[in-house]
Write an enzyme that holds these catalytic residues in place. Structure first.
Site, PDB file in Angstrom:
ATOM      1  N   CYS A 144       0.811  -1.224   0.000  1.00  0.00           N
ATOM      2  CA  CYS A 144       0.000   0.000   0.000  1.00  0.00           C
ATOM      3  C   CYS A 144       0.844   1.274   0.000  1.00  0.00           C
ATOM      4  O   CYS A 144       0.343   2.358  -0.293  1.00  0.00           O
ATOM      5  CB  CYS A 144      -0.925   0.014   1.209  1.00  0.00           C
ATOM      6  SG  CYS A 144      -2.089  -1.343   1.196  1.00  0.00           S
ATOM      7  N   HIS A 198      -3.457   7.331   2.522  1.00  0.00           N
ATOM      8  CA  HIS A 198      -3.841   6.016   2.011  1.00  0.00           C
ATOM      9  C   HIS A 198      -5.219   5.678   2.577  1.00  0.00           C
ATOM     10  O   HIS A 198      -5.496   5.926   3.748  1.00  0.00           O
ATOM     11  CB  HIS A 198      -2.801   4.983   2.463  1.00  0.00           C
ATOM     12  CG  HIS A 198      -3.210   3.572   2.182  1.00  0.00           C
ATOM     13  ND1 HIS A 198      -3.769   3.180   0.990  1.00  0.00           N
ATOM     14  CD2 HIS A 198      -3.150   2.451   2.948  1.00  0.00           C
ATOM     15  CE1 HIS A 198      -4.029   1.884   1.024  1.00  0.00           C
ATOM     16  NE2 HIS A 198      -3.670   1.417   2.206  1.00  0.00           N
ATOM     17  N   ASN A 202     -10.107  -0.181  -0.031  1.00  0.00           N
ATOM     18  CA  ASN A 202      -8.647  -0.099  -0.027  1.00  0.00           C
ATOM     19  C   ASN A 202      -8.108  -0.590  -1.371  1.00  0.00           C
ATOM     20  O   ASN A 202      -8.170  -1.777  -1.672  1.00  0.00           O
ATOM     21  CB  ASN A 202      -8.096  -0.949   1.123  1.00  0.00           C
ATOM     22  CG  ASN A 202      -6.583  -0.884   1.238  1.00  0.00           C
ATOM     23  OD1 ASN A 202      -5.897  -0.399   0.340  1.00  0.00           O
ATOM     24  ND2 ASN A 202      -6.044  -1.379   2.343  1.00  0.00           N
TER      25      ASN A 202
END
Ligand code: ACO
Length: 322
Positions: free
Chosen positions: A115, A249, A279
């Site tokens: 990520c 994020h 996500n």
């Protein structure tokens, strides 16, 4: 003429057409819209179609970013794709994107930092540009995470989605102190076991599926992100009160809220897109940035703070003056 700066000349995003809502998921696993929304802030995610790959999403985002920068693929020196879900083990997804966009000079390569991939890519690109190795770089975060999810595991399958976001980074020596001000990258391989895939090319010859100790990841996220933000700001002459927009994020709205609160930021100073696409790993920061730009939330001279944390563990932050 002043020093060479790495500025964002264009942004783009691409989400697959198919939308899977929380209610849709209740038909697959024992969950509820209420649980997912309350615990994560996610309402829906996008899912790539059969035959639609990470490179397809990357190409869509890359084209949009090039268009917004007013450049073509021939102007690029590098294409960097941050992804954990490449089309194939080899070659890199970036090389497929290079061919599709029609860039025949320069070089293309992938990076893998889960990520945090986009923040890692931004720092690498900033280095290329400041050192004079590149003038224009297309940096893309692209993922088809729904392909590495265990669809029977309700603790993970509700969290992830597919998508791509991109920026064109440009070396400029006529923009004063605009552009990337500083970045800071971190990792701690000892935390491998709290977020990983239970397969891989060398170990099993398969991709495996995402395994996560959610509570541990959550705990590390809030503390690691808070500390790296302090570390990156310490490399500048700025303080947290100078930040105009936080572009985090998008892993969990509660993590984002926790970091925003620590930075004493108002709700409208924090870019939150997680409700719409879950996500999307390396794609989430550039997707959120692209939306902020398109919604007119970013003005010349604004200070932006970008941050992410993911498997590795990896984490990082970057400060930009728009
Ligand atoms: N629907 C309904 N109930 C569920 C679900 C679900 N989808 N998932 C878990 N539950 C249940 C659990 O079984 C548990 O039940 P129990 O109390 O009877 O045992 C209960 O809900 C609470 O579960 P917790 O895991 O304690 O829930 P928590 O509040 O910690 O939220 C979550 C879980 C959303 C995963 C959170 O921990 C989180 O967001 N962690 C961070 C994830 C993250 O940031 N990942 C980022 C990196 S991803 C990358 O790098 C690729």
């Amino acid at each position: 003429m002043s020093e060479m700066r790495c500025v964002i000349a264009g942004t783009g995003g691409f989400l697959p057409e198919r939308v899977v809502t929380n209610n849709d998921l209740t038909e697959w696993v024992d969950t509820s819209d209420e649980w997912i929304t309350e615990r994560s802030g996610i309402r829906q995610r996008h899912m790539a179609a059969d035959g639609e790959y990470t490179s397809d999403l990357a190409i869509g985002a890359g084209k949009a970013a090039l268009e917004s920068a007013g450049l073509t693929a021939e102007d690029l020196d590098f294409i960097i794709v941050a992804t954990t879900t490449p089309d194939e083990t080899l070659p890199s997804t970036a090389c497929k994107v290079q061919a599709a966009l029609g860039m025949h000079e320069g070089a293309a390569f992938d990076i893998q930092a889960a990520c945090s991939g986009f923040i890692y890519g931004l720092s690498i690109a900033d280095g290329f540009i400041r050192s004079g190795q590149a003038k224009n770089i297309l940096l893309i975060g692209a993922e088809t995470l729904t392909r590495i999810i265990d669809w029977e595991d309700r603790t993970t399958c509700v969290l992830f989605g597919d998508g791509a976001g991109a920026v064109v980074l440009q070396g400029r020596d006529d923009v004063g102190n605009r552009g990337v001000v500083a970045s800071k990258l971190r990792s701690d391989g000892r935390q491998h076991d709290i977020l990983y895939s239970d397969g891989g090319t060398s170990m099993t010859g398969t991709s495996g599926t995402i395994q996560m100790e959610g509570k541990d990841v959550f705990r590390h996220a809030v503390s690691n992100l808070s500390s790296v933000i302090g570390e990156v700001l310490a490399k500048t002459d700025l303080t947290q009160d100078d930040i105009d927009l936080l572009v985090p994020h998008q892993a969990n709205k509660r993590i984002i809220d926790g970091v925003g609160k620590k930075l004493r930021m108002d709700a409208e100073q924090v870019m939150i897109t997680i409700a719409d696409h879950g996500n999307t790993s390396a794609a989430s920061v550039p997707l959120a940035l692209d939306r902020a730009v398109r919604e007119g939330k970013v003005n010349e001279g604004d200070i932006l703070l970008l941050e992410a944390m993911g498997a590795g563990l990896t984490w990082g932050a970057a400060v930009l003056r728009w």
